[in-house]
Write an enzyme that holds these catalytic residues in place. Structure first.
Site, mmCIF file in Angstrom:
data_model
loop_
_atom_site.group_PDB
_atom_site.id
_atom_site.type_symbol
_atom_site.label_atom_id
_atom_site.label_comp_id
_atom_site.label_asym_id
_atom_site.label_seq_id
_atom_site.Cartn_x
_atom_site.Cartn_y
_atom_site.Cartn_z
ATOM 1 C CG ASP A 28 -45.894 -9.055 -53.016
ATOM 2 O OD1 ASP A 28 -46.739 -9.677 -53.699
ATOM 3 O OD2 ASP A 28 -45.292 -8.053 -53.435
ATOM 4 C CG ASN A 80 -59.116 -9.826 -48.556
ATOM 5 O OD1 ASN A 80 -60.282 -9.558 -48.836
ATOM 6 N ND2 ASN A 80 -58.191 -8.886 -48.337
ATOM 7 C CE1 TYR A 103 -61.389 -7.366 -58.631
ATOM 8 C CE2 TYR A 103 -63.635 -7.631 -59.413
ATOM 9 C CZ TYR A 103 -62.725 -7.589 -58.372
ATOM 10 O OH TYR A 103 -63.162 -7.784 -57.072
ATOM 11 C CE LYS A 149 -61.459 -10.849 -57.225
ATOM 12 N NZ LYS A 149 -60.787 -11.254 -55.980
ATOM 13 C CB THR A 176 -62.535 -1.064 -50.477
ATOM 14 O OG1 THR A 176 -62.571 -1.563 -51.822
ATOM 15 C CG2 THR A 176 -63.444 -1.890 -49.591
HETATM 16 N N1 LIG Z 1 -64.703 -3.818 -52.681
HETATM 17 C C1 LIG Z 1 -65.587 -4.552 -53.367
HETATM 18 O O1 LIG Z 1 -66.687 -4.075 -53.733
HETATM 19 C C2 LIG Z 1 -65.301 -5.990 -53.678
HETATM 20 C C3 LIG Z 1 -66.309 -6.745 -54.269
HETATM 21 C C4 LIG Z 1 -66.066 -8.079 -54.564
HETATM 22 C C5 LIG Z 1 -64.833 -8.618 -54.248
HETATM 23 N N2 LIG Z 1 -63.863 -7.858 -53.670
HETATM 24 C C6 LIG Z 1 -62.585 -8.494 -53.345
HETATM 25 O O2 LIG Z 1 -62.289 -8.290 -51.986
HETATM 26 C C7 LIG Z 1 -60.868 -8.377 -51.809
HETATM 27 C C8 LIG Z 1 -60.397 -7.223 -50.952
HETATM 28 O O3 LIG Z 1 -60.590 -6.036 -51.705
HETATM 29 P P1 LIG Z 1 -60.927 -4.620 -51.051
HETATM 30 O O4 LIG Z 1 -62.158 -4.139 -51.695
HETATM 31 O O5 LIG Z 1 -60.825 -4.691 -49.579
HETATM 32 O O6 LIG Z 1 -59.730 -3.749 -51.681
HETATM 33 P P2 LIG Z 1 -58.540 -2.903 -51.024
HETATM 34 O O7 LIG Z 1 -59.047 -2.056 -49.923
HETATM 35 O O8 LIG Z 1 -57.872 -2.265 -52.193
HETATM 36 O O9 LIG Z 1 -57.592 -4.016 -50.381
HETATM 37 C C9 LIG Z 1 -56.856 -4.898 -51.185
HETATM 38 C C10 LIG Z 1 -55.806 -5.544 -50.314
HETATM 39 O O10 LIG Z 1 -55.039 -6.454 -51.145
HETATM 40 C C11 LIG Z 1 -53.676 -6.154 -50.916
HETATM 41 N N3 LIG Z 1 -52.811 -6.563 -52.019
HETATM 42 C C12 LIG Z 1 -52.791 -6.126 -53.290
HETATM 43 N N4 LIG Z 1 -51.797 -6.725 -53.962
HETATM 44 C C13 LIG Z 1 -51.186 -7.567 -53.097
HETATM 45 C C14 LIG Z 1 -50.096 -8.454 -53.179
HETATM 46 N N5 LIG Z 1 -49.401 -8.612 -54.308
HETATM 47 N N6 LIG Z 1 -49.756 -9.173 -52.087
HETATM 48 C C15 LIG Z 1 -50.422 -9.020 -50.926
HETATM 49 N N7 LIG Z 1 -51.445 -8.174 -50.770
HETATM 50 C C16 LIG Z 1 -51.817 -7.461 -51.847
HETATM 51 C C17 LIG Z 1 -53.626 -4.664 -50.684
HETATM 52 O O11 LIG Z 1 -52.388 -4.292 -50.103
HETATM 53 P P3 LIG Z 1 -51.756 -2.804 -50.320
HETATM 54 O O12 LIG Z 1 -52.429 -1.916 -49.304
HETATM 55 O O13 LIG Z 1 -50.301 -3.025 -50.038
HETATM 56 O O14 LIG Z 1 -52.046 -2.406 -51.721
HETATM 57 C C18 LIG Z 1 -54.806 -4.532 -49.738
HETATM 58 O O15 LIG Z 1 -54.444 -4.930 -48.446
HETATM 59 C C19 LIG Z 1 -60.267 -8.436 -53.189
HETATM 60 O O16 LIG Z 1 -59.967 -9.765 -53.542
HETATM 61 C C20 LIG Z 1 -61.389 -7.913 -54.073
HETATM 62 O O17 LIG Z 1 -61.299 -8.382 -55.398
HETATM 63 C C21 LIG Z 1 -64.073 -6.551 -53.371
#
Ligand SMILES: NC(=O)c1ccc[n+]([C@@H]2O[C@H](COP(=O)([O-])OP(=O)(O)OC[C@H]3O[C@@H](n4cnc5c(N)ncnc54)[C@H](OP(=O)(O)O)[C@@H]3O)[C@@H](O)[C@H]2O)c1
Length: 243
Positions: A60, A87, A166, A170, A201
């Site tokens: 975490d 990530n 957010y 970032k 996601t």
């Molecule tokens: N999706 C998009 O369009 C997009 C675009 C640009 C950037 N991003 C970035 O990509 C990254 C991954 O996001 P995603 O879209 O794949 O979202 P996601 O499916 O919600 O995954 C987020 C991950 O982060 C974990 N997490 C949250 N809080 C945490 C903590 N305190 N310690 C450890 N792990 C933690 C979550 O774990 P839990 O399952 O336990 O909650 C999950 O595994 C993020 O940094 C996001 O900002 C995403």
């Protein structure tokens, strides 16, 4: 050739899991950081079933105890780390958000805890291990929404997406990337920010128009750039983004 070791935070689902899958298929040992043992073990088992060397590591990013324990475990098992992908990330206002003037400071603080302070904590804990790699690579998973230049351009699609917690987190992550890249210039460790594009996601209630795997291919691509690759860059699929 020695097998490379990659740690991905927030790797139990979404872009983190898909990044682990891509790196794992390349023969890299992937350590899946997850705060839930149940979800992390399940993800590692799924990748293991595909022939990938994947292991769950409890992590975490807001819990200093788990961060230190993860670094100790990686040191004891592998003695080094080649790739760190920061990530794990959250949004605290949902996909649509609130106007900044109606955003409680606690929502901003909570986003920074994971998206910024968590990255600093994990990076500091893992840096001694990354320095032992012939080519250590840190990839901070950022977003187009972190670009102050795009937010300042009314013609940019980013301009209309005004999610204070957010976006500011970032932008701060981008600043963190530059700060570490400056400190580590001339060492064997590179530090870059990379953005996956808008992917469906849990983070955005699956509103993104790209798949998590498409986003992960950008992140994994930056992670496997060699020691002669860029450092201190902000990279999207089509090349560098303006800070
Ligand atoms: N999706 C998009 O369009 C997009 C675009 C640009 C950037 N991003 C970035 O990509 C990254 C991954 O996001 P995603 O879209 O794949 O979202 P996601 O499916 O919600 O995954 C987020 C991950 O982060 C974990 N997490 C949250 N809080 C945490 C903590 N305190 N310690 C450890 N792990 C933690 C979550 O774990 P839990 O399952 O336990 O909650 C999950 O595994 C993020 O940094 C996001 O900002 C995403």
């Amino acid at each position: 050739m020695t097998t490379e070791i990659a740690l991905i935070t927030g790797a139990n689902k979404g872009i983190g899991l898909e990044t682990a899958r891509i790196l794992g298929r390349d023969g890299i040992t992937v350590l899946l950081g997850a705060r839930s043992a149940e979800h992390g073990e399940r993800a590692a088992a799924a990748l293991g079933g595909e022939g990938i060397d994947a292991r769950f590591v409890r992590l975490d990013v807001t819990d200093a105890g788990t961060v230190e324990a993860a670094a100790k475990l990686i040191d004891a098992e592998f003695g080094r780390l080649d790739i760190l992908i920061n990530n794990a990330g959250i949004t605290t206002t949902g996909a649509t958000g609130h106007a900044p003037s109606r955003t409680a400071p606690d929502l901003v603080r909570a986003a920074f805890e994971v998206n910024v302070f968590g990255v600093v904590a994990v990076t500091n804990a893992m840096l001694p291990l990354l320095r032992r790699s012939p080519a250590g690579r840190i990839v901070n998973v950022s977003s187009e929404l972190g670009s102050l230049t795009l937010h300042s351009d009314p013609s940019s699609a980013v301009h209309g997406v005004n999610l204070l917690p957010y976006n500011a987190s970032k932008s701060a992550l981008n600043a963190v990337t530059v700060a570490y890249a400056k400190e580590l210039a001339g060492t064997s460790v590179t530090v870059n920010a990379a953005t996956p594009g808008y992917c469906a996601t849990d983070l955005n209630e699956h509103a993104g128009h790209r798949t998590a795997a498409q986003g992960a291919s950008v992140i994994a691509g930056v992670a496997v750039l060699g020691a002669d690759g860029p450092t201190g860059a902000y990279l999207a699929e089509d090349g560098p983004l303006p800070w």
